[in-house]
Scaffold this active site. Structure first.
Site, mmCIF file in Angstrom:
data_model
loop_
_atom_site.group_PDB
_atom_site.id
_atom_site.type_symbol
_atom_site.label_atom_id
_atom_site.label_comp_id
_atom_site.label_asym_id
_atom_site.label_seq_id
_atom_site.Cartn_x
_atom_site.Cartn_y
_atom_site.Cartn_z
ATOM 1 N N CYS A 23 -4.718 2.262 -3.628
ATOM 2 C CA CYS A 23 -3.632 2.988 -3.001
ATOM 3 C C CYS A 23 -2.506 2.106 -3.279
ATOM 4 O O CYS A 23 -1.490 1.864 -2.297
ATOM 5 C CB CYS A 23 -3.818 3.075 -1.435
ATOM 6 N N HIS B 209 0.742 -1.233 -0.026
ATOM 7 C CA HIS B 209 -0.099 0.001 0.092
ATOM 8 C C HIS B 209 0.978 1.267 -0.138
ATOM 9 O O HIS B 209 2.049 1.112 0.513
ATOM 10 C CB HIS B 209 -0.786 -0.028 1.183
ATOM 11 N N GLN C 251 -4.919 -5.519 6.821
ATOM 12 C CA GLN C 251 -5.743 -6.738 6.415
ATOM 13 C C GLN C 251 -5.567 -7.825 7.462
ATOM 14 O O GLN C 251 -6.510 -8.477 7.790
ATOM 15 C CB GLN C 251 -5.540 -6.890 4.978
ATOM 16 N N ASP D 138 2.792 -4.563 8.102
ATOM 17 C CA ASP D 138 1.747 -3.922 7.715
ATOM 18 C C ASP D 138 0.377 -4.735 8.027
ATOM 19 O O ASP D 138 0.163 -5.686 7.126
ATOM 20 C CB ASP D 138 1.463 -3.123 6.481
ATOM 21 N N LYS E 249 -10.807 -0.881 10.236
ATOM 22 C CA LYS E 249 -10.604 -1.965 9.467
ATOM 23 C C LYS E 249 -11.300 -3.248 10.041
ATOM 24 O O LYS E 249 -11.505 -4.110 9.497
ATOM 25 C CB LYS E 249 -9.580 -2.363 8.729
#
Length: 409
Positions: A366, A122, A202, A199, A225
Site C-alpha cells: 500500500c 501508506h 506501526q 500515522d 495491529k
C-alpha cells in the site's frame, strides 16, 4: 521478567501449523495476532453486554456503555492525552485519517492552501489528502526520502509556506521500518504555524507514544495491529482543533438537537462517533494495550534487539538481496525488513516461504509511490512482533536462502 515463550502461550494462533509445519507468523505489520485476554473480552462483550451504547436506560446498555467509556479512559492514559474528549473511536487508522481529511479540511483548508505528505506514506495517508485537495482546490506537496529511506528533513523548511495547513507523517514507515523524527518535524512545522498529523499504525506497536511529548496535533492508529479486534481504531486530536471541526458523519448519538430548521452537535467526543459503535470490538483495546505494555519487558525487548541485529546483518551481507530502509543508528529501526531479490519475483518468494510455514507480505505494501521511488514493482516484507523469537528469524533466513536457490534453478 517476562520471557518470550511465556508471551507466546497467550497467543493461540502461534500454535497453529501450515502445510504440516509450525506457523512462523512474520506479517505483523499487516495485522497482529490476538492474545487470550482480547479474545475473552471480545467474547464477553458479545455474550453478556450486547446492547447499543449511550441510548437506553436498561442495565445491559449501561454496562456496555461503561465498558466502552472505560476503554476511552485507558487509551487516554496510554497516549498521555490531556483530555478524554480528545480520544475518538473509529474503525482504524484509515478511518481516522479520512475523518481529519474531511473535517479539518472543511474547517481550515481553502483554495490555494497546501497539504504536505511524505514520500514514504501508506496510501491511507496519501489518498484522503488527494481527495481533500481536489475538493478544496488545494495543493499536495511531497517531502522526499533519500536512497537509505530517510526523510529529507533538510528540504522541509523550504517546502513549508504560510499556506501549508497540515503536514502528515508516519511515526514508523510500514515499508522501510524506519522511525521518523516526529518531534523534530512537529517543531519545524509548528514554527511555521502548520499542524501535524501522525500515522501511528506501526508506531503504537513499537514506540512509547506520548502525544503531549511528541507535540502532534493528531495521532491515528488501528487496534488490529496492536493485538485488539479488527474494525477498531483511535484518533487523538487536540481538543481546541476538534471543537472547531465539523462532524465527519451524521446520525445516531452525534447530535444535540434535530429540527427541520437545523441540527446541533453533541459535545466531544460523541460529535465524531456517529451511528452504532463497535460494541464488542472497541473494549478489546484495553486488554490489548495492557498486553502491549507487558511486552515492554527488558527480556522481551532484548530479544527484539537480537532479532533486529541478526536480520540487518544477514540481509545486508547477502549480495543477492537489496534491503530498503537502512538505519544510521539501531534505534532508528524497528524489526521490520522489506527487500527485493535479483531475478526473483516477490510473490514467488512469498509463496515458497508459505509452503515452509512462514507468513510474510509481498507486493507494494500500500505504498506504490515509494515503490516507484526505488524502481521496483514490489517487495517482500518480514515484520516481527514481540512474540517472535530469534529462532524464527534464523529459520526465516535459512528458508529464504532455499527459496532463492529454488527460483535460480
Amino acid at each position: 521478567m517476562m520471557q518470550v515463550e511465556n508471551i507466546r502461550q497467550e497467543f493461540p494462533a502461534l500454535a497453529e501449523s501450515v502445510y504440516g509445519k509450525p506457523l512462523v507468523y512474520l506479517d505483523n505489520a499487516a495485522t497482529s495476532e490476538r492474545p487470550r485476554s482480547v479474545i475473552r473480552k471480545w467474547t464477553e462483550m458479545s455474550e453478556k453486554y450486547n446492547a447499543n451504547l449511550h441510548r437506553a436506560v436498561h442495565r445491559t446498555a449501561a454496562l456496555a456503555t461503561e465498558e466502552y467509556e472505560a476503554t476511552r479512559d485507558a487509551v487516554r492514559a496510554y497516549l498521555n492525552a490531556e483530555f478524554r474528549e480528545e480520544i475518538i473511536f473509529t474503525a482504524g487508522t484509515t478511518a481516522s485519517i479520512n475523518l481529519v481529511a474531511f473535517s479539518f479540511g472543511e474547517a481550515f483548508v481553502r483554495a490555494g492552501d497546501e497539504i504536505l505528505v511524505c514520500e514514504s506514506e501508506h496510501h491511507s495517508d496519501i489518498v484522503p489528502w488527494q481527495l481533500l485537495c481536489g475538493r478544496k482546490g488545494a495543493t499536495l506537496k511531497v517531502l522526499p526520502v533519500d536512497d537509505s529511506g530517510h526523510l529529507r528533513l533538510d528540504l522541509l523548511p523550504e517546502l513549508l509556506t504560510p499556506r501549508t495547513r497540515l503536514a502528515c507523517v508516519a511515526h514508523v514507515s510500514n515499508v522501510l521500518g524506519l522511525v521518523n523524527p516526529v518531534k523534530e518535524i512537529v517543531n519545524i512545522c509548528h514554527s511555521n504555524s502548520c499542524a501535524v498529523l501522525v500515522d501511528g499504525a506501526q508506531g503504537i506497536v513499537h514506540q512509547r507514544v506520548d502525544v503531549r511529548d511528541l507535540g502532534c496535533d493528531f495521532y491515528a492508529f488501528s487496534g488490529h495491529k496492536v493485538y485488539a479486534a479488527p474494525g477498531t481504531g483511535v484518533l487523538y486530536g487536540r481538543r481546541e482543533l476538534l471543537e472547531q471541526m465539523p462532524p465527519y458523519m451524521g446520525g445516531g448519538e452525534m447530535i444535540g438537537t434535530v429540527r427541520w430548521t437545523g441540527t446541533t452537535w453533541a459535545p466531544l467526543p460523541q460529535k465524531f462517533e456517529a451511528g452504532t459503535q463497535n460494541i464488542a470490538g472497541t473494549p478489546t483495546l484495553r486488554p490489548a494495550l495492557e498486553m502491549a505494555e507487558a511486552m515492554r519487558d527488558p527480556a522481551v525487548e532484548a530479544e527484539q534487539e537480537r532479532i533486529k541485529t541478526f536480520m540487518l546483518n544477514e540481509l545486508q551481507r547477502d549480495a543477492r538481496i537489496r534491503l530498503y530502509g537502512i538505519p544510521a543508528a539501531p534505534e532508528e529501526k524497528i524489526p521490520l525488513f522489506s527487500f527485493s531479490v535479483e531475478h526473483s519475483h516477490h510473490e514467488d518468494l512469498a509463496l515458497i516461504l508459505d509452503k515452509m510455514g512462514i507468513a510474510v507480505r509481498s507486493g507494494q505494501m500500500c505504498a506504490e509511490p515509494l515503490m516507484d521511488r526505488f524502481g521496483v514493482t514490489g517487495m517482500v516484507r518480514v515484520s516481527f512482533a514481540p512474540y517472535n523469537t530469534l529462532r524464527e528469524a534464523e529459520y526465516f533466513m535459512k528458508s529464504l536462502d532455499r527459496a532463492i536457490k529454488m527460483l535460480e534453478g
